[in-house]
Design a protein around this motif. Structure first.
Motif: not given
Ligand SMILES: Cc1cc2nc3c(=O)[nH]c(=O)nc-3n(C[C@H](O)[C@H](O)[C@H](O)COP(=O)(O)OP(=O)(O)OC[C@H]3O[C@@H](n4cnc5c(N)ncnc54)[C@H](O)[C@@H]3O)c2cc1C
Length: 487
Positions: A15-16, A35, A43, A48-49, A228, A464
């Motif tokens: 997401t981020a 990635e 994640t 859902m959103g 990581e 999210m």
């Molecule tokens: C079942 C479930 C349902 C959820 N539902 C909701 C919701 O409805 N609303 C809400 O607000 N939040 C929800 N969340 C939480 C939300 O999805 C996360 O907070 C959000 O996606 C976090 O974003 P992020 O970019 O920090 O991490 P992520 O979206 O997890 O992205 C991290 C990425 O980094 C990659 N990565 C890791 N290590 C490395 C590396 N060394 N080199 C390169 N790439 C790497 C991973 O493969 C991944 O693609 C839910 C979580 C879960 C588990």
């Protein structure tokens, strides 16, 4: 070793990471993403959103929550123990981020409040089938990936980043390793870490939080979310933050988590700890899964038992459940007996059925005298229609009288981790002296310490929401930084 050049190298395309990439590329930066997984989204594919406040959808539905009110709710809830400027920036940006996502093709089906008493901030992504639900946000990740590709962002899949490069105090790139084991050196003016936390790393959970995975927490482990980015950031001089789990609760054995049997034990019925004592107003189970996780965490072995008798099980089969999760709104109790039998046949360690309270105590390990005393008191409260201990709504006072007796053992769970890398409100990474490390940004779960001690379910969609908005803000700020060093 292959060398590539970019203005901005992003670690992680969840997401981020995607939000950072799009925001920066829209402002003309040359962006690459490394990635680790074979697909984008991380994640972000699971949910859902996101949260927003004062969006068009909210205005259309006459939801009158203002940014000012949401900010006050946020800061009252966290007792100002969090970065108020970051909270303010995030909430103020959130409505425009919904429009930004819509312009990329993301559709939102509805905006809801997650639990009774929470605000209507959870913007539900409309998946291709049209009906919002678990994993609907994969559709959002796809639109964001398409938009990033359209803007010329180069995404290297199955290419984990291994190291952050630093020269003369500045961040200057990363080392990654592609699927053939070849090393890639990316030279960049900015690196943005977006690796989603350490939810899939039991060692880090044990070391940095009060929990031990598989013993007293059974949190979701999204493959590859192994901390990581946090480790690499620390190695590059970033300071640590407090780290925690985004606590909820559940019954281990995910197959049972949400279907009939799992739902039976998420109702506002008698809950006791191993001493056989009540410790909680059980109606909070529907109002707030984070608070439920907190209360469970305080008990011996961090577990408790939700107990119903045959009459209550039958009542639910005939009339439906008291609480229905917005994630799985269509659950019925039709299959309850078959599921309980299957759970027992498969040796599920968290489902118990007994003909007497003594047998239930013996099977669960609950103190038998304690259980008997509590059930007597609870049944008296049910008869009187008044819970003198925790003031539970009388309509949820269902006695434990008619065998068989059923219990589900509940433990803390979590969506993942929270926190790790210290940042300021511009998403710039800070060292131990609170100094900015030039060229270094971090976003999303890796930096999310916005909630204080408990996830703020009152403003649903928050992790999210923070991930997408922090990513967007970091992408924009990074471009400004690049412009500032060019002049
Ligand atoms: C079942 C479930 C349902 C959820 N539902 C909701 C919701 O409805 N609303 C809400 O607000 N939040 C929800 N969340 C939480 C939300 O999805 C996360 O907070 C959000 O996606 C976090 O974003 P992020 O970019 O920090 O991490 P992520 O979206 O997890 O992205 C991290 C990425 O980094 C990659 N990565 C890791 N290590 C490395 C590396 N060394 N080199 C390169 N790439 C790497 C991973 O493969 C991944 O693609 C839910 C979580 C879960 C588990």
């Amino acid at each position: 070793m292959n060398q590539v050049e970019a203005d901005i190298a992003i670690v992680g395309s969840g997401t981020a990471g995607l939000a950072s990439a799009i925001a920066a590329a829209e402002k003309g930066a040359k962006v690459i993403i490394f990635e680790k997984a074979s697909t984008t989204g991380g994640t972000g594919n699971m949910g859902m959103g996101p949260l927003a406040v004062e969006s068009r959808l909210q205005r259309q539905k006459n939801i009158l929550l203002t940014r000012e009110e949401a900010f006050k709710v946020f800061m009252d809830f966290t007792h100002w123990r969090v970065d108020a400027r970051l909270v303010s920036n995030y909430l103020n940006k959130s409505a425009s981020t919904i429009e930004w996502l819509e312009e990329m093709g993301v559709e939102f089906a509805d905006v809801i409040s997650y639990f009774r008493g929470s605000y209507t901030t959870h913007h539900l992504v409309k998946p291709p089938g049209g009906i919002p639900g678990p994993m609907a946000t994969a559709a959002m990740m796809k639109c964001m990936t398409d938009r990033a590709n359209e803007l010329g962002v180069k995404i290297y899949l199955q290419t984990p980043t291994k190291k952050i490069l630093k020269e003369g105090g500045r961040i200057v790139g990363v080392i990654a390793e592609d699927r053939d084991g070849e090393t890639i050196q990316a030279n960049a003016k900015v690196v943005i870490i977006a690796t989603g936390g350490f939810g899939d790393n039991p060692e880090m959970i044990k070391k940095y939080t009060p929990y031990e995975w598989g013993r007293d927490i059974f949190s979701m482990r999204i493959p590859g979310i192994a901390g990581e980015g946090i480790r690499m950031a620390w190695e590059a001089g970033a300071a640590e933050t407090e780290m925690s789990m985004q606590l909820i609760f559940g019954m281990p054995g995910t197959a049972l988590q949400w279907v009939a049997a799992g739902s039976l034990f998420r109702q506002p019925n008698l809950m006791v700890n191993l001493l056989g004592e009540r410790f909680f107003n059980e109606e909070i189970m529907a109002a707030n899964t984070a608070f439920t996780g907190n209360a469970l965490s305080r008990q011996k072995n961090r577990c408790a038992f939700n107990i119903v008798d045959e009459a209550t099980k039958k009542y639910y089969a005939e009339n439906g459940l008291d609480f229905v999760s917005p994630v799985f709104p269509n659950i019925t109790m039709e299959s309850i007996d078959a599921e309980l039998k299957q759970a027992l046949d498969e040796g599920n360690e968290n489902v118990f059925v007994a003909d007497s309270l003594e047998e239930l105590a013996s099977k669960t390990g609950i103190n038998a005298d304690g259980l008997r005393k509590t059930v007597d008191e609870y049944n008296a409260a049910c008869e009187a229609g008044r819970d003198g201990l925790f003031n539970k709504n009388p309509k949820y006072l269902r006695p434990i009288k008619q065998p068989k007796f059923y219990a589900g053992r509940l433990f803390p769970s979590a969506y993942g981790s929270l926190g790790g890398i210290r940042i300021n409100y511009k998403l710039e990474v800070l060292n131990k002296d609170y100094e900015v490390i030039p060229g270094f940004y971090a976003v999303g779960t890796d930096v999310n310490t916005l909630y204080g001690d408990s996830y703020i379910f009152a403003l649903a969609g928050n992790t999210m929401g923070f991930a997408v908005n922090s990513g967007r803000m970091a992408g924009e700020n990074a471009v400004e930084y690049i412009r500032s060093i060019a002049n």
